[in-house]
Design a protein around this motif. Structure first.
Motif, PDB file in Angstrom:
ATOM      1  N   ALA A 183     -59.736 -68.098 -30.739  1.00 45.18           N
ATOM      2  CA  ALA A 183     -61.184 -68.239 -30.584  1.00 45.18           C
ATOM      3  C   ALA A 183     -61.527 -68.467 -29.120  1.00 45.18           C
ATOM      4  CB  ALA A 183     -61.693 -69.415 -31.410  1.00 45.18           C
ATOM      5  N   ILE A 184     -62.759 -68.140 -28.741  1.00 44.20           N
ATOM      6  CA  ILE A 184     -63.238 -68.492 -27.403  1.00 44.20           C
ATOM      7  C   ILE A 184     -63.180 -70.004 -27.243  1.00 44.20           C
ATOM      8  CG2 ILE A 184     -65.206 -68.454 -25.823  1.00 44.20           C
ATOM      9  CD1 ILE A 184     -66.173 -65.915 -27.245  1.00 44.20           C
ATOM     10  N   ALA A 185     -63.676 -70.705 -28.246  1.00 41.45           N
ATOM     11  CA  ALA A 185     -63.644 -72.174 -28.284  1.00 41.45           C
ATOM     12  C   ALA A 185     -63.387 -72.572 -29.728  1.00 41.45           C
ATOM     13  CB  ALA A 185     -64.961 -72.757 -27.793  1.00 41.45           C
ATOM     14  N   PRO A 186     -62.260 -73.216 -30.027  1.00 39.75           N
ATOM     15  CA  PRO A 186     -61.950 -73.569 -31.418  1.00 39.75           C
ATOM     16  C   PRO A 186     -62.858 -74.667 -31.937  1.00 39.75           C
ATOM     17  CG  PRO A 186     -60.332 -74.510 -29.930  1.00 39.75           C
ATOM     18  CD  PRO A 186     -61.212 -73.636 -29.092  1.00 39.75           C
ATOM     19  N   MET A 187     -62.725 -74.995 -33.213  1.00 45.19           N
ATOM     20  CA  MET A 187     -63.586 -76.007 -33.832  1.00 45.19           C
ATOM     21  C   MET A 187     -63.504 -77.342 -33.103  1.00 45.19           C
ATOM     22  SD  MET A 187     -65.563 -74.933 -36.156  1.00 45.19           S
ATOM     23  CE  MET A 187     -66.132 -76.585 -36.534  1.00 45.19           C
ATOM     24  N   GLY A 188     -62.324 -77.670 -32.588  1.00 49.34           N
ATOM     25  CA  GLY A 188     -62.184 -78.928 -31.855  1.00 49.34           C
ATOM     26  C   GLY A 188     -63.100 -79.003 -30.653  1.00 49.34           C
ATOM     27  N   ARG A 189     -63.361 -77.867 -30.003  1.00 50.80           N
ATOM     28  CA  ARG A 189     -64.265 -77.855 -28.853  1.00 50.80           C
ATOM     29  C   ARG A 189     -65.689 -78.146 -29.308  1.00 50.80           C
ATOM     30  NH1 ARG A 189     -63.842 -75.357 -23.814  1.00 50.80           N
ATOM     31  NH2 ARG A 189     -61.590 -75.652 -24.139  1.00 50.80           N
ATOM     32  N   ILE A 190     -66.046 -77.650 -30.484  1.00 49.31           N
ATOM     33  CA  ILE A 190     -67.366 -77.934 -31.033  1.00 49.31           C
ATOM     34  C   ILE A 190     -67.475 -79.412 -31.402  1.00 49.31           C
ATOM     35  CG2 ILE A 190     -68.931 -77.434 -32.961  1.00 49.31           C
ATOM     36  CD1 ILE A 190     -67.795 -74.563 -32.931  1.00 49.31           C
ATOM     37  N   MET A 191     -66.418 -79.965 -32.002  1.00 52.73           N
ATOM     38  CA  MET A 191     -66.395 -81.391 -32.349  1.00 52.73           C
ATOM     39  C   MET A 191     -66.531 -82.256 -31.095  1.00 52.73           C
ATOM     40  SD  MET A 191     -63.286 -81.173 -35.115  1.00 52.73           S
ATOM     41  CE  MET A 191     -63.121 -82.959 -35.299  1.00 52.73           C
ATOM     42  N   LEU A 192     -65.817 -81.868 -30.040  1.00 54.64           N
ATOM     43  CA  LEU A 192     -65.880 -82.632 -28.798  1.00 54.64           C
ATOM     44  C   LEU A 192     -67.275 -82.575 -28.198  1.00 54.64           C
ATOM     45  CD1 LEU A 192     -64.327 -84.285 -26.679  1.00 54.64           C
ATOM     46  CD2 LEU A 192     -63.753 -82.120 -25.542  1.00 54.64           C
ATOM     47  N   ALA A 193     -67.927 -81.419 -28.279  1.00 54.71           N
ATOM     48  CA  ALA A 193     -69.291 -81.300 -27.762  1.00 54.71           C
ATOM     49  C   ALA A 193     -70.241 -82.211 -28.540  1.00 54.71           C
ATOM     50  CB  ALA A 193     -69.755 -79.845 -27.850  1.00 54.71           C
ATOM     51  N   ARG A 194     -70.033 -82.324 -29.845  1.00 55.25           N
ATOM     52  CA  ARG A 194     -70.860 -83.242 -30.641  1.00 55.25           C
ATOM     53  C   ARG A 194     -70.650 -84.680 -30.191  1.00 55.25           C
ATOM     54  NH1 ARG A 194     -68.972 -80.560 -36.383  1.00 55.25           N
ATOM     55  NH2 ARG A 194     -70.228 -78.653 -36.266  1.00 55.25           N
ATOM     56  N   ASP A 195     -69.378 -85.059 -30.037  1.00 55.84           N
ATOM     57  CA  ASP A 195     -69.080 -86.435 -29.639  1.00 55.84           C
ATOM     58  C   ASP A 195     -69.565 -86.748 -28.233  1.00 55.84           C
ATOM     59  OD1 ASP A 195     -67.924 -86.977 -32.053  1.00 55.84           O
ATOM     60  OD2 ASP A 195     -65.866 -87.113 -31.324  1.00 55.84           O
ATOM     61  N   SER A 196     -69.628 -85.722 -27.371  1.00 56.25           N
ATOM     62  CA  SER A 196     -70.013 -85.914 -25.973  1.00 56.25           C
ATOM     63  C   SER A 196     -71.499 -85.715 -25.740  1.00 56.25           C
ATOM     64  CB  SER A 196     -69.222 -84.950 -25.070  1.00 56.25           C
ATOM     65  OG  SER A 196     -67.838 -85.111 -25.244  1.00 56.25           O
ATOM     66  N   GLY A 197     -72.215 -85.212 -26.731  1.00 58.12           N
ATOM     67  CA  GLY A 197     -73.640 -84.973 -26.569  1.00 58.12           C
ATOM     68  C   GLY A 197     -73.950 -83.837 -25.618  1.00 58.12           C
ATOM     69  N   ARG A 198     -73.096 -82.810 -25.628  1.00 61.69           N
ATOM     70  CA  ARG A 198     -73.273 -81.688 -24.714  1.00 61.69           C
ATOM     71  C   ARG A 198     -73.454 -80.376 -25.479  1.00 61.69           C
ATOM     72  NH1 ARG A 198     -68.177 -83.288 -20.791  1.00 61.69           N
ATOM     73  NH2 ARG A 198     -69.121 -85.161 -19.860  1.00 61.69           N
ATOM     74  N   PRO A 199     -74.255 -79.448 -24.943  1.00 60.15           N
ATOM     75  CA  PRO A 199     -74.423 -78.157 -25.607  1.00 60.15           C
ATOM     76  C   PRO A 199     -73.196 -77.270 -25.432  1.00 60.15           C
ATOM     77  CG  PRO A 199     -75.580 -78.160 -23.515  1.00 60.15           C
ATOM     78  CD  PRO A 199     -75.072 -79.567 -23.722  1.00 60.15           C
ATOM     79  N   LEU A 200     -73.087 -76.282 -26.298  1.00 58.38           N
ATOM     80  CA  LEU A 200     -72.026 -75.290 -26.190  1.00 58.38           C
ATOM     81  C   LEU A 200     -72.417 -74.217 -25.195  1.00 58.38           C
ATOM     82  CD1 LEU A 200     -71.296 -74.771 -29.991  1.00 58.38           C
ATOM     83  CD2 LEU A 200     -70.079 -76.273 -28.413  1.00 58.38           C
ATOM     84  N   GLU A 201     -71.443 -73.502 -24.696  1.00 56.71           N
ATOM     85  CA  GLU A 201     -71.730 -72.351 -23.846  1.00 56.71           C
ATOM     86  C   GLU A 201     -72.238 -71.195 -24.715  1.00 56.71           C
ATOM     87  OE1 GLU A 201     -71.528 -72.061 -20.571  1.00 56.71           O
ATOM     88  OE2 GLU A 201     -70.838 -74.129 -20.294  1.00 56.71           O
ATOM     89  N   PRO A 202     -73.132 -70.371 -24.199  1.00 48.91           N
ATOM     90  CA  PRO A 202     -73.592 -69.201 -24.962  1.00 48.91           C
ATOM     91  C   PRO A 202     -72.418 -68.301 -25.340  1.00 48.91           C
ATOM     92  CG  PRO A 202     -74.986 -69.575 -23.045  1.00 48.91           C
ATOM     93  CD  PRO A 202     -73.810 -70.496 -22.895  1.00 48.91           C
ATOM     94  N   GLY A 203     -72.473 -67.797 -26.558  1.00 49.79           N
ATOM     95  CA  GLY A 203     -71.433 -66.878 -27.026  1.00 49.79           C
ATOM     96  C   GLY A 203     -70.241 -67.539 -27.681  1.00 49.79           C
ATOM     97  N   TRP A 204     -70.249 -68.876 -27.745  1.00 50.34           N
ATOM     98  CA  TRP A 204     -69.109 -69.583 -28.329  1.00 50.34           C
ATOM     99  C   TRP A 204     -69.130 -69.614 -29.847  1.00 50.34           C
ATOM    100  CZ3 TRP A 204     -67.617 -74.695 -25.334  1.00 50.34           C
ATOM    101  CH2 TRP A 204     -67.113 -74.344 -24.067  1.00 50.34           C
ATOM    102  N   ALA A 205     -70.345 -69.728 -30.451  1.00 50.72           N
ATOM    103  CA  ALA A 205     -70.391 -70.021 -31.888  1.00 50.72           C
ATOM    104  C   ALA A 205     -71.643 -69.457 -32.550  1.00 50.72           C
ATOM    105  CB  ALA A 205     -70.319 -71.532 -32.113  1.00 50.72           C
ATOM    106  N   LEU A 206     -71.569 -69.383 -33.888  1.00 55.35           N
ATOM    107  CA  LEU A 206     -72.695 -68.979 -34.726  1.00 55.35           C
ATOM    108  C   LEU A 206     -73.104 -70.143 -35.621  1.00 55.35           C
ATOM    109  CD1 LEU A 206     -71.427 -65.480 -35.980  1.00 55.35           C
ATOM    110  CD2 LEU A 206     -72.776 -65.982 -33.928  1.00 55.35           C
ATOM    111  N   ASP A 207     -74.382 -70.118 -36.077  1.00 55.76           N
ATOM    112  CA  ASP A 207     -74.834 -71.128 -37.036  1.00 55.76           C
ATOM    113  C   ASP A 207     -74.603 -70.614 -38.458  1.00 55.76           C
ATOM    114  OD1 ASP A 207     -76.863 -69.326 -37.645  1.00 55.76           O
ATOM    115  OD2 ASP A 207     -78.401 -70.427 -36.530  1.00 55.76           O
TER     116      ASP A 207
END
Length: 354
Positions: A183-207
């Motif tokens: 993946a460009i950014a695995p699920m762990g990167r999304i989890m870390l962004a949640r814990d850090s209060g930071r947005p994802l980079e464009p193109g990383w994920a879908l809703d």
């Protein structure tokens, strides 16, 4: 935005993790092994696969998806290969055994592969590849799971963020170790962004509707690395593992049965250097290769040419000295589990950074 990360000593973090797993029913030796693998990831800067995973692991023990006391068996035993049925063991417990068995077999056969079925989240798989490298072998590890990543051209999950790790030993330098997801950014990167209060980079994920999003709380599907390349690799990893050990994960999850229980498969491959070339010669050649690459003319925006694993080695040295930074979200989720299980949280090392 959350508060600045707290820094915690690695040893204190290991003790916390091990204590939580013991309270969840795991033998002390296995609990220490899992704690070591998770904190090792944090030390190398791979926070996506570090202690932020602990609450999820504990929840899956409660649901029965993770087995804290597995009865692992070797279902197929050949001179240069085996199939290890992990009985839903924690990933670090099962994959460590798999790589150790591959190393043992490779000493006699030159090359050995241990396929693993019915395992759970493997954490940072580079740890197991390095296990081979420190034994004067080449190590390769692949992990697969039920689909959690969009397939190229689709708006729904079709494959997993399946990782691959390769480690090779050097003579006067640390092993070269590549550990990457498909993946460009695995699920762990999304989890870390949640814990850090930071947005994802464009193109990383879908809703959930299959639309692009930069909100980590809306994101549910990582995107494949390189589009069809990452998706294709993940698909073939399923063919190399799950289908071969009679534990397919993708088709049952997206087909009519819609199976959703957590499960993973994988393989650990060890190549004994001494069976092909004098290990000292191999490692000396590896050092020369890396030195040659690092001496290449640098691009204008690069101060240095790095090789796989080098950044992590440097982060490890810094975090061993200054502690592991934990985002506020990670700290709060760990504290909730510690309170529930009656385990004391470690004291931060110093005042959070500004």
């Amino acid at each position: 935005m959350g508060r600045a990360p707290r820094r915690v000593a690695a040893l204190a973090l290991e003790r916390l993790a091990a204590a939580l797993f013991v309270r969840a029913g795991m033998p002390e030796s296995d609990a220490q092994l899992v704690a070591d693998v998770l904190v090792w990831a944090n030390l190398r800067g791979v926070d996506t696969h570090g202690v932020l995973r602990i609450p999820g692991y504990l929840n899956r023990v409660a649901t029965g998806e993770f087995n804290p006391r597995p009865e692992m068996t070797v279902a197929t035993d050949l001179p240069a290969a085996a199939v290890l049925d992990a009985d839903r063991a924690f990933g670090p417990v099962g994959m460590t055994r798999a790589m150790d068995l591959a190393i043992e077999k490779a000493r006699g056969a030159g090359v050995a592969t241990v396929f693993v079925r019915r395992i759970t989240h493997m954490a940072a798989i580079g740890r197991y590849a390095l296990r081979a490298a420190t034994a004067d072998m080449l190590g390769v590890v692949i992990g697969t799971s039920r689909p959690n990543m969009a397939y190229h051209g689709a708006r729904r999950a079709g494959v997993a963020t399946s990782p691959i790790a390769i480690a090779v030993p050097g003579m006067d330098r640390p092993p070269v170790m590549l550990d990457m997801a498909t993946a460009i950014a695995p699920m762990g990167r999304i989890m870390l962004a949640r814990d850090s209060g930071r947005p994802l980079e464009p193109g990383w994920a879908l809703d959930r509707e299959g639309a692009p999003t930069t909100d980590p709380f809306d994101a549910v599907l990582p995107m494949p690395l390189g589009g069809p390349k990452g998706a294709g690799l993940s698909l073939l990893f399923e063919c190399l593992t799950g289908l071969l050990v009679a534990n397919p994960l993708i088709a049952p999850a997206i087909g009519p049965r819609r199976e959703t229980a957590h499960s993973q498969n994988g393989l650990a491959l060890a190549i004994d250097i001494a069976s092909f070339i004098e290990p000292a010669r191999y490692k000396t050649e590896l050092d020369a290769l890396i030195a040659t690459l690092k001496a290449l003319p640098r691009a204008a925006d690069h101060d240095e040419i790095l090789v796989p694993g080098e950044r992590g080695d440097r982060v490890l040295a810094e975090r061993r000295e200054r502690g592991v930074p934990l985002p506020d979200g990670t700290w709060r989720r760990l504290a909730a589990e510690a309170d529930r299980l009656g385990v004391a949280m470690p004291a931060p090392l110093a005042t959070p950074e500004p």
